[in-house]
Motif scaffolding. Structure first.
Motif, short mmCIF file in Angstrom:
data_model
loop_
_atom_site.label_atom_id
_atom_site.label_comp_id
_atom_site.label_asym_id
_atom_site.label_seq_id
_atom_site.Cartn_x
_atom_site.Cartn_y
_atom_site.Cartn_z
N SER A 47 0.83 -1.21 0.00
CA SER A 47 0.00 0.00 0.00
C SER A 47 0.86 1.25 0.00
O SER A 47 2.09 1.19 -0.03
CB SER A 47 -0.93 -0.01 1.21
N ALA A 48 0.18 2.39 0.08
CA ALA A 48 0.89 3.67 -0.01
C ALA A 48 1.40 4.16 1.34
O ALA A 48 2.05 5.22 1.41
CB ALA A 48 -0.02 4.73 -0.63
N GLY A 49 1.12 3.45 2.41
CA GLY A 49 1.57 3.88 3.73
C GLY A 49 1.70 2.70 4.67
O GLY A 49 1.18 1.60 4.41
N LEU A 50 2.42 2.91 5.77
CA LEU A 50 2.63 1.83 6.73
C LEU A 50 1.41 1.66 7.63
O LEU A 50 0.52 2.52 7.65
CB LEU A 50 3.88 2.10 7.55
N GLY A 51 1.38 0.57 8.36
CA GLY A 51 0.35 0.43 9.38
C GLY A 51 -0.48 -0.83 9.33
O GLY A 51 -1.15 -1.17 10.30
N GLY A 52 -0.49 -1.54 8.20
CA GLY A 52 -1.22 -2.80 8.12
C GLY A 52 -2.68 -2.67 8.49
O GLY A 52 -3.42 -1.83 7.97
N THR A 53 -3.11 -3.51 9.42
CA THR A 53 -4.51 -3.53 9.88
C THR A 53 -4.98 -2.16 10.30
O THR A 53 -6.12 -1.76 10.01
CB THR A 53 -4.65 -4.53 11.05
N TRP A 54 -4.13 -1.42 10.97
CA TRP A 54 -4.55 -0.14 11.54
C TRP A 54 -4.49 0.99 10.53
O TRP A 54 -4.95 2.08 10.80
CB TRP A 54 -3.72 0.17 12.78
N ARG A 55 -3.93 0.73 9.37
CA ARG A 55 -4.04 1.67 8.26
C ARG A 55 -5.32 1.39 7.49
O ARG A 55 -6.01 2.32 7.05
CB ARG A 55 -2.84 1.50 7.33
N ASP A 56 -5.65 0.12 7.31
CA ASP A 56 -6.75 -0.26 6.43
C ASP A 56 -8.12 -0.18 7.10
O ASP A 56 -9.11 0.17 6.45
CB ASP A 56 -6.54 -1.68 5.90
N ASN A 57 -8.21 -0.56 8.36
CA ASN A 57 -9.51 -0.62 9.02
C ASN A 57 -9.88 0.76 9.57
O ASN A 57 -9.35 1.20 10.59
CB ASN A 57 -9.50 -1.65 10.15
N ARG A 58 -10.83 1.42 8.91
CA ARG A 58 -11.24 2.76 9.29
C ARG A 58 -12.76 2.88 9.42
O ARG A 58 -13.31 3.95 9.27
CB ARG A 58 -10.72 3.77 8.25
N TYR A 59 -13.41 1.78 9.68
CA TYR A 59 -14.86 1.84 9.87
C TYR A 59 -15.17 2.60 11.16
O TYR A 59 -14.35 2.63 12.09
CB TYR A 59 -15.46 0.44 9.88
N PRO A 60 -16.33 3.21 11.25
CA PRO A 60 -16.69 3.95 12.47
C PRO A 60 -16.65 3.04 13.70
O PRO A 60 -17.17 1.92 13.68
CB PRO A 60 -18.12 4.41 12.18
N GLY A 61 -16.00 3.52 14.75
CA GLY A 61 -15.91 2.76 15.99
C GLY A 61 -14.73 1.83 16.07
O GLY A 61 -14.53 1.17 17.10
N CYS A 62 -13.90 1.75 15.02
CA CYS A 62 -12.78 0.82 15.01
C CYS A 62 -11.80 1.13 16.15
O CYS A 62 -11.32 2.26 16.28
CB CYS A 62 -12.06 0.89 13.67
#
Length: 503
Positions: A47-62
């Motif tokens: 992807s275009a940035g680091l972070g893995g799960t915490w970059r990709d998962n941006r649903y409300p309340g995550c």
């Protein structure tokens, strides 16, 4: 870890170590390589940035369901967490901080997905084919390949006939579009796992109608989330010993729960009583109470934490549907009893495919063996989740049977990183081409692992993503983090073969 081997290699390499993935696992590996004197490495990130799960998962309340102060590297404790359970953006910010502080940013190759990796037995070198923009080479060679691709990475999709026919919006929680508006729309959420229980309370007030499609009710404990005030954060910053003591208390409180998951599942009965009290304190309707009460032993599936989920289900605009989905068509969902739910948006909160991270990777080891094919079948095995027989100079972070149901995964990551560092050091000390775990060692390890799993709560009868299609535990470590650390602390050379030793 000074590289002294290039002088006798007959085949030149571009980098000594290549790490794939820049989430918690990949960053931990990168930081520790530098710590041990190895600077000739890169981290491939698709992807275009680091972070893995915490970059990709941006649903409300995550948010994380592990206490914040335990969900950080032991070598980089964070006294500044804002809450007991931190939201996704704050965790992502922590990862960016770590990459900057430990100066691994220059080693990161973004938009560079690994496509193919092939091992050459003659030289002990991996040849990698990389996609993405051509600012980086398309083909590189390395002496060690570390896969830090994670398990919570590739979305799992429900087996619902007609899903592709739905004319409205379909979104998986792992691919959430923050710009998507749910205001005034009829929304359906499939699944009641960790992502859904965080998402539903956040979107229920926005939707005109919300239907929750539940297959199995989860066990839910009170979350008891709270904000850390400025005074508390300042105390933790100024008194590191106090912060360490607090982190230690969180660790041992979590670690004590392992007996309920492993040898003594009946200990879960006490936790079940707490969960049932929590449910009954928030749900008065007997009919709904019955639908939300699990009929399996707690811990067999992932235990969830939530204070606002049950109240959200009782909103006037929310309906809980427990009849199985028969099919999806252009306008909505039809359940097995013929009931139609017309929808504008269908949200898939159906979790992740734990072997899916490897399904899209062609990793060819000795004799043309393909790791992705083996691990997406029924052969997902490794030694300590890190070394795989038949794949020399290759290591995995959070590989098979390193998942936890009771404590922070970062503890497992750090233990594995230390093991990998020691394996590479020993290979280089012996001036060998490669290091590979012995087949019989891996087989014996996995026999023991499955033997310990038999009496665990995970094999108590329910169906979960912890088990493969044959009912074998391929995900969870059936023991304590103490026992895992004990097994990884001392590298045992006799368990490995060192090929091409030069004198």
């Amino acid at each position: 870890m000074r590289p002294t081997y290039s002088v006798w290699l007959t085949r030149e390499v571009d980098h000594e170590v290549v790490v794939v993935g820049s989430g918690f696992s990949g960053l931990a590996m990168a930081i520790n390589l530098k710590k041990h004197g190895q600077h000739d490495f890169i981290v491939l990130e698709k992807s275009a940035g680091l972070g893995g799960t915490w970059r990709d998962n941006r649903y409300p309340g995550c948010a994380c369901d592990i206490p914040s102060h335990l969900y950080s590297y032991s070598f980089e404790p964070n006294p500044r967490w804002s809450r007991a359970y931190s939201p996704a953006e704050e965790i992502h910010s922590y990862l960016r901080h770590c990459a900057s502080k430990y100066a691994v940013e220059d080693h990161l190759w973004f938009d560079s997905p690994l496509q193919v990796a092939e091992y050459d037995e003659t030289s002990g070198v991996w040849t990698l084919t990389i996609g993405g923009p051509r600012e980086h080479p398309a083909v590189i060679r390395c002496r060690a390949l570390v896969l830090a691709v994670g398990a919570l990475h590739e979305p799992a999709f429900p087996d619902a006939p007609g899903l592709g026919d739905f004319a409205g919006e379909v979104v998986h929680t792992a691919w959430w579009d923050p710009a998507m508006s749910l205001k005034g729309k009829r929304v359906g959420v499939v699944g009641t796992g960790a992502s859904s229980t965080q998402l539903i309370p956040e979107i229920a007030p926005r939707a005109a109608e919300l239907t929750v499609f539940q297959r199995t009710p989860p066990w839910i404990l009170p979350k008891n989330d709270r904000e850390f005030g400025r005074v508390t954060r300042r105390l933790f910053e100024r008194l590191p010993s106090l912060h360490r003591a607090y982190r230690s208390s969180l660790y041992w409180r979590s670690e004590a729960q392992v007996l309920g998951f492993t040898s003594y599942p009946f200990f879960m009965k006490a936790a079940q009583r707490i969960a049932l009290r929590h449910l009954r304190s928030q749900v008065a309707d007997e009919g709904l109470l019955g639908l939300l009460t699990p009929d399996y032993t707690m811990g067999c599936k992932r235990i969830l934490l939530a204070d606002n989920y049950y109240p959200a289900l009782q909103r006037d605009n929310v309906a809980l549907e427990t009849t199985p989905i028969d099919h999806v068509d252009a306008t909505g969902v039809v359940t097995a009893d013929g009931t139609r739910r017309d929808l504008d948006v269908l949200v898939l909160g159906t979790g992740f495919d734990v072997s899916g991270s490897y399904a899209f990777l062609d990793i060819f080891g000795k004799d043309g063996r393909n790791l992705g094919n083996e691990w997406t079948g029924e052969q997902m095995e490794a030694h300590l989740g890190a070394a795989v027989s038949g794949f020399p100079n290759l290591f995995t972070l959070l590989g098979p049977n390193t998942g936890l149901g009771h404590n922070s995964m970062l503890l497992m990551i750090e233990a594995q990183v230390d093991l990998i560092i020691e394996a590479l050091k020993e290979r280089d000390r012996r001036r060998a081409r490669s290091v590979e775990v012995l087949t019989e060692v891996q087989e014996d390890f996995n026999r023991g692992l499955q033997r310990r799993s038999r009496g665990s709560v995970w094999l108590s009868g329910c169906h979960s993503w912890y088990l493969d299609k044959t009912g074998v535990n391929r995900v969870i470590w059936p023991g304590s983090t103490v026992s895992f650390r004990r097994q990884t602390r001392d590298f045992r050379p006799e368990r490995y073969v060192f090929d091409g030793v030069r004198t």
